[in-house]
Design a protein around this motif. Structure first.
Motif, PDB file in Angstrom:
ATOM      1  N   ALA A 421       0.819  -1.213   0.000  1.00 22.60           N
ATOM      2  CA  ALA A 421       0.000   0.000   0.000  1.00 22.60           C
ATOM      3  C   ALA A 421       0.848   1.255   0.000  1.00 22.60           C
ATOM      4  O   ALA A 421       0.459   2.286  -0.558  1.00 22.60           O
ATOM      5  CB  ALA A 421      -0.932  -0.004   1.217  1.00 22.60           C
ATOM      6  N   ARG A 422       2.044   1.202   0.625  1.00 24.71           N
ATOM      7  CA  ARG A 422       2.902   2.387   0.654  1.00 24.71           C
ATOM      8  C   ARG A 422       3.360   2.765  -0.748  1.00 24.71           C
ATOM      9  O   ARG A 422       3.426   3.945  -1.094  1.00 24.71           O
ATOM     10  CB  ARG A 422       4.114   2.127   1.550  1.00 24.71           C
ATOM     11  CG  ARG A 422       3.761   1.986   3.035  1.00 24.71           C
ATOM     12  CD  ARG A 422       4.980   1.572   3.819  1.00 24.71           C
ATOM     13  NE  ARG A 422       5.511   0.277   3.331  1.00 24.71           N
ATOM     14  CZ  ARG A 422       6.644  -0.276   3.778  1.00 24.71           C
ATOM     15  NH1 ARG A 422       7.370   0.351   4.702  1.00 24.71           N
ATOM     16  NH2 ARG A 422       7.047  -1.433   3.310  1.00 24.71           N
ATOM     17  N   VAL A 423       3.692   1.749  -1.544  1.00 27.15           N
ATOM     18  CA  VAL A 423       4.090   2.010  -2.927  1.00 27.15           C
ATOM     19  C   VAL A 423       2.929   2.604  -3.715  1.00 27.15           C
ATOM     20  O   VAL A 423       3.087   3.552  -4.481  1.00 27.15           O
ATOM     21  CB  VAL A 423       4.581   0.706  -3.591  1.00 27.15           C
ATOM     22  CG1 VAL A 423       4.788   0.926  -5.093  1.00 27.15           C
ATOM     23  CG2 VAL A 423       5.871   0.232  -2.952  1.00 27.15           C
ATOM     24  N   THR A 424       1.758   2.048  -3.512  1.00 28.90           N
ATOM     25  CA  THR A 424       0.577   2.549  -4.221  1.00 28.90           C
ATOM     26  C   THR A 424       0.318   4.005  -3.892  1.00 28.90           C
ATOM     27  O   THR A 424       0.021   4.824  -4.772  1.00 28.90           O
ATOM     28  CB  THR A 424      -0.658   1.710  -3.862  1.00 28.90           C
ATOM     29  OG1 THR A 424      -0.403   0.331  -4.182  1.00 28.90           O
ATOM     30  CG2 THR A 424      -1.878   2.185  -4.631  1.00 28.90           C
ATOM     31  N   ARG A 425       0.437   4.363  -2.609  1.00 29.17           N
ATOM     32  CA  ARG A 425       0.220   5.750  -2.211  1.00 29.17           C
ATOM     33  C   ARG A 425       1.290   6.673  -2.791  1.00 29.17           C
ATOM     34  O   ARG A 425       1.008   7.796  -3.208  1.00 29.17           O
ATOM     35  CB  ARG A 425       0.199   5.862  -0.685  1.00 29.17           C
ATOM     36  CG  ARG A 425      -1.072   5.292  -0.049  1.00 29.17           C
ATOM     37  CD  ARG A 425      -1.175   5.725   1.402  1.00 29.17           C
ATOM     38  NE  ARG A 425      -0.117   5.136   2.223  1.00 29.17           N
ATOM     39  CZ  ARG A 425      -0.229   3.985   2.873  1.00 29.17           C
ATOM     40  NH1 ARG A 425      -1.368   3.282   2.801  1.00 29.17           N
ATOM     41  NH2 ARG A 425       0.764   3.529   3.614  1.00 29.17           N
ATOM     42  N   GLY A 426       2.536   6.193  -2.817  1.00 28.69           N
ATOM     43  CA  GLY A 426       3.616   6.996  -3.384  1.00 28.69           C
ATOM     44  C   GLY A 426       3.408   7.287  -4.861  1.00 28.69           C
ATOM     45  O   GLY A 426       3.558   8.432  -5.316  1.00 28.69           O
ATOM     46  N   VAL A 427       3.024   6.253  -5.611  1.00 30.16           N
ATOM     47  CA  VAL A 427       2.770   6.429  -7.041  1.00 30.16           C
ATOM     48  C   VAL A 427       1.550   7.326  -7.248  1.00 30.16           C
ATOM     49  O   VAL A 427       1.520   8.168  -8.153  1.00 30.16           O
ATOM     50  CB  VAL A 427       2.577   5.070  -7.730  1.00 30.16           C
ATOM     51  CG1 VAL A 427       2.122   5.262  -9.177  1.00 30.16           C
ATOM     52  CG2 VAL A 427       3.869   4.269  -7.689  1.00 30.16           C
ATOM     53  N   ALA A 428       0.530   7.166  -6.401  1.00 27.43           N
ATOM     54  CA  ALA A 428      -0.667   8.002  -6.508  1.00 27.43           C
ATOM     55  C   ALA A 428      -0.322   9.473  -6.315  1.00 27.43           C
ATOM     56  O   ALA A 428      -0.862  10.344  -7.007  1.00 27.43           O
ATOM     57  CB  ALA A 428      -1.703   7.558  -5.478  1.00 27.43           C
ATOM     58  N   LEU A 429       0.602   9.758  -5.397  1.00 25.27           N
ATOM     59  CA  LEU A 429       1.020  11.136  -5.176  1.00 25.27           C
ATOM     60  C   LEU A 429       1.732  11.705  -6.403  1.00 25.27           C
ATOM     61  O   LEU A 429       1.493  12.840  -6.819  1.00 25.27           O
ATOM     62  CB  LEU A 429       1.932  11.216  -3.948  1.00 25.27           C
ATOM     63  CG  LEU A 429       2.456  12.610  -3.587  1.00 25.27           C
ATOM     64  CD1 LEU A 429       1.288  13.551  -3.281  1.00 25.27           C
ATOM     65  CD2 LEU A 429       3.415  12.535  -2.410  1.00 25.27           C
ATOM     66  N   ILE A 430       2.603  10.883  -6.988  1.00 29.54           N
ATOM     67  CA  ILE A 430       3.309  11.303  -8.205  1.00 29.54           C
ATOM     68  C   ILE A 430       2.311  11.599  -9.325  1.00 29.54           C
ATOM     69  O   ILE A 430       2.387  12.622 -10.019  1.00 29.54           O
ATOM     70  CB  ILE A 430       4.318  10.225  -8.649  1.00 29.54           C
ATOM     71  CG1 ILE A 430       5.424  10.066  -7.608  1.00 29.54           C
ATOM     72  CG2 ILE A 430       4.912  10.579 -10.012  1.00 29.54           C
ATOM     73  CD1 ILE A 430       6.337   8.894  -7.881  1.00 29.54           C
ATOM     74  N   MET A 431       1.344  10.689  -9.496  1.00 27.78           N
ATOM     75  CA  MET A 431       0.357  10.858 -10.551  1.00 27.78           C
ATOM     76  C   MET A 431      -0.540  12.060 -10.283  1.00 27.78           C
ATOM     77  O   MET A 431      -1.005  12.720 -11.216  1.00 27.78           O
ATOM     78  CB  MET A 431      -0.481   9.579 -10.702  1.00 27.78           C
ATOM     79  CG  MET A 431       0.321   8.396 -11.227  1.00 27.78           C
ATOM     80  SD  MET A 431       1.057   8.771 -12.847  1.00 27.78           S
ATOM     81  CE  MET A 431       2.102   7.333 -13.098  1.00 27.78           C
ATOM     82  N   LEU A 432      -0.787  12.353  -9.010  1.00 31.04           N
ATOM     83  CA  LEU A 432      -1.581  13.520  -8.671  1.00 31.04           C
ATOM     84  C   LEU A 432      -0.886  14.802  -9.132  1.00 31.04           C
ATOM     85  O   LEU A 432      -1.513  15.699  -9.707  1.00 31.04           O
ATOM     86  CB  LEU A 432      -1.827  13.567  -7.168  1.00 31.04           C
ATOM     87  CG  LEU A 432      -2.586  14.803  -6.644  1.00 31.04           C
ATOM     88  CD1 LEU A 432      -3.988  14.859  -7.238  1.00 31.04           C
ATOM     89  CD2 LEU A 432      -2.636  14.800  -5.122  1.00 31.04           C
ATOM     90  N   VAL A 433       0.423  14.881  -8.897  1.00 30.32           N
ATOM     91  CA  VAL A 433       1.187  16.054  -9.317  1.00 30.32           C
ATOM     92  C   VAL A 433       1.149  16.186 -10.844  1.00 30.32           C
ATOM     93  O   VAL A 433       0.910  17.275 -11.392  1.00 30.32           O
ATOM     94  CB  VAL A 433       2.641  15.959  -8.819  1.00 30.32           C
ATOM     95  CG1 VAL A 433       3.483  17.088  -9.410  1.00 30.32           C
ATOM     96  CG2 VAL A 433       2.686  16.004  -7.306  1.00 30.32           C
ATOM     97  N   LEU A 434       1.358  15.058 -11.536  1.00 26.73           N
ATOM     98  CA  LEU A 434       1.321  15.083 -12.996  1.00 26.73           C
ATOM     99  C   LEU A 434      -0.074  15.434 -13.502  1.00 26.73           C
ATOM    100  O   LEU A 434      -0.227  16.153 -14.495  1.00 26.73           O
ATOM    101  CB  LEU A 434       1.763  13.729 -13.562  1.00 26.73           C
ATOM    102  CG  LEU A 434       3.230  13.352 -13.336  1.00 26.73           C
ATOM    103  CD1 LEU A 434       3.487  11.923 -13.781  1.00 26.73           C
ATOM    104  CD2 LEU A 434       4.149  14.302 -14.086  1.00 26.73           C
ATOM    105  N   GLY A 435      -1.106  14.932 -12.824  1.00 25.82           N
ATOM    106  CA  GLY A 435      -2.474  15.211 -13.235  1.00 25.82           C
ATOM    107  C   GLY A 435      -2.858  16.667 -13.064  1.00 25.82           C
ATOM    108  O   GLY A 435      -3.591  17.224 -13.880  1.00 25.82           O
ATOM    109  N   VAL A 436      -2.348  17.311 -12.014  1.00 20.17           N
ATOM    110  CA  VAL A 436      -2.615  18.731 -11.812  1.00 20.17           C
ATOM    111  C   VAL A 436      -1.878  19.553 -12.859  1.00 20.17           C
ATOM    112  O   VAL A 436      -2.404  20.540 -13.391  1.00 20.17           O
ATOM    113  CB  VAL A 436      -2.207  19.166 -10.390  1.00 20.17           C
ATOM    114  CG1 VAL A 436      -2.284  20.684 -10.249  1.00 20.17           C
ATOM    115  CG2 VAL A 436      -3.106  18.492  -9.352  1.00 20.17           C
ATOM    116  N   THR A 437      -0.654  19.145 -13.165  1.00 22.46           N
ATOM    117  CA  THR A 437       0.143  19.859 -14.170  1.00 22.46           C
ATOM    118  C   THR A 437      -0.473  19.736 -15.556  1.00 22.46           C
ATOM    119  O   THR A 437      -0.459  20.689 -16.340  1.00 22.46           O
ATOM    120  CB  THR A 437       1.579  19.310 -14.195  1.00 22.46           C
ATOM    121  OG1 THR A 437       2.127  19.366 -12.882  1.00 22.46           O
ATOM    122  CG2 THR A 437       2.450  20.116 -15.138  1.00 22.46           C
TER     123      THR A 437
END
Length: 467
Positions: A421-437
């Motif tokens: 789950a920690r990896v999933t949350r980390g990737v989700a955070l990265i994708m969130l930044v890319l999605g906002v950009t």
């Protein structure tokens, strides 16, 4: 983390590869637009300069009149004088009912005898079709959004690919699937910076991302000068005020599209300004008003003011219109210069160029020149072309690698989901930044995750198929 980003890389490639290849092919072709059109339209764009007394050019006004006689139903928009003795004069006609930003009709005139050499409908040229396919997939707003979505996911594909290359860095295997994987990863890493640069410099042209960038530039005052910087005015001669005609404006550099144009004014009127978009949308007449300066004098002012490169003179629109002189160099955006001249006195009402551009506008202009392979001449073109070819090669190799490793059963063969789950949350955070950009990528991520959560995970056959 490696397997999770590999899974995102896999599905990103699955999502955008067909359109990404199309953009690479059309972009690679469009890099050669100047050379191609100079070759195809050589008989229209070049002339044989005579010797002796006949070497004196016919007045520009007479050349424009020749175009009006050849096409009396059209509206003359602008004139581009010859850049040297071997080139023809280009008279631009407004598109018939095509809207303010529609491609125009270019009519070429021999400057030495005033004869019309021919015309080109810019909406129907091969390169215009390539551009429309590259920018909007020949589908208007829907195509524009798909192109922006593809570019956004291509950036994600590049970033995840870089991480996979950095973690694995395959060194062994020169043949078979290992060799292909090594080639795919190495070429991808080698061109990643150039690919990201092409994506970043292409996004300002897109509808959603480009509009938001324009808003940011306007809000931060990083664009071209505003009309408030040019409080200028002039008077219309009373003897000609009732006999004036109008002509639409023409395009200007990207950074100056929103700048407003100063206008001439009659006695007792307050200073007014009108934007470029407003000029272009205006109803045009087909002759220059008596009392207005001949176009030769506007050209003389452009030379006196040292407007760089090949410049275009746009005819005045209406009694308050001005001559707009726009000069630019495709290889050096810093040489852009725009003048507004009073159509009666020839006075320079406003002048702006590179020093007046904001930082963000300068970056966009530099990016456009890089994107089109023009900023640094042949090396720039070759790097851009090499990047396009590399994208095509990586797309093909990616499909071949998947085909060779695909499962024998019913499934895509996607990398498995992360269980941590920690990896999933980390990737989700990265994708969130890319999605906002990149908003369209973010919206598509939410759509995919919602579909995955509500449908795919709950239906066993779909769960097995998508891994």
């Amino acid at each position: 983390m490696y397997k999770t980003l590999w899974r995102w890389h896999f599905y990103a490639g699955l999502l955008v590869t067909p359109l990404l290849v199309l953009l690479a092919v059309t972009g690679g072709i469009y890099l050669f637009k100047p050379a191609y059109e100079n070759w195809v339209y050589k008989d229209l764009r070049t002339v044989h300069a005579p010797q002796g007394a006949s070497a004196k050019p016919v007045p520009l006004a007479a050349q424009v009149d020749a175009v009006r006689k050849a096409k009396p139903e059209a509206t003359v928009q602008s004139v581009t004088p010859p850049s040297d003795r071997t080139h023809s004069t280009m008279v631009t006609l407004a598109a018939d009912g095509g809207g303010p930003w529609a491609p125009t009709v270019s009519v070429y005139v021999n400057p030495y005898d005033g004869k019309v050499l021919g015309s080109v409908d810019n909406a129907r040229t091969f390169m215009q079709k390539v551009r429309d396919l590259h920018g909007k997939l020949l589908s208007g707003t829907v195509g524009d959004r798909l192109v922006e979505l593809t570019a956004s996911w291509a950036a994600i594909l590049t970033c995840t690919g870089l991480y996979l290359w950095w973690r694995a860095r395959p060194r062994r295997g020169r043949t078979g699937r290992r060799g292909l994987r090594r080639w795919h990863a190495t070429v991808g890493a080698a061109v990643s910076v150039f690919l990201l640069l092409l994506i970043a410099t292409g996004l300002p042209w897109t509808g959603l991302w480009g509009q938001q960038l324009q808003k940011v530039i306007t809000a931060t005052k990083q664009g071209a000068p505003s009309a408030e910087d040019y409080k200028v005015s002039s008077k219309i001669p009373a003897t000609t005020a009732d006999r004036l005609t109008s002509n639409p404006d023409t395009s200007v550099p990207w950074a100056a599209e929103k700048v407003q144009v100063p206008t001439s004014q009659t006695d007792g009127e307050h200073q007014g300004h009108e934007g470029h978009a407003g000029h272009m949308a205006g109803q045009g007449g087909n002759s220059v008003a008596s009392g207005s300066l001949p176009i030769e004098q506007a050209v003389a002012v452009a030379h006196r003011e040292r407007v760089p490169g090949t410049f275009t003179v746009t005819l005045p629109q209406g009694p308050k219109g001005v001559y707009t002189i726009s000069g630019k160099s495709e290889a050096d955006p810093a040489k852009q210069r725009t003048l507004f001249l009073d159509q009666y006195s020839g006075k320079v009402l406003a002048s702006y160029g590179w020093p007046q551009y904001g930082l963000l506008s300068k970056l966009v202009e530099e990016g456009i020149a890089l994107h089109q392979g023009e900023r640094f001449g042949l090396p720039n073109l070759l790097v851009a072309l090499g990047t396009c070819l590399a994208v095509i090669g990586m797309a093909v190799s990616g499909v071949v690698m998947w085909w060779r490793r695909r499962p024998t059963g019913k499934g895509l063969g996607a990398p498995r989901r992360a269980q941590d789950a920690r990896v999933t949350r980390g990737v989700a955070l990265i994708m969130l930044v890319l999605g906002v950009t990149m908003p369209l990528a973010g919206i598509s991520m939410l759509a995919v995750l919602t579909l995955d959560w509500l449908v795919i995970r709950r239906i066993a056959p779909l769960r097995r198929f998508f891994g």
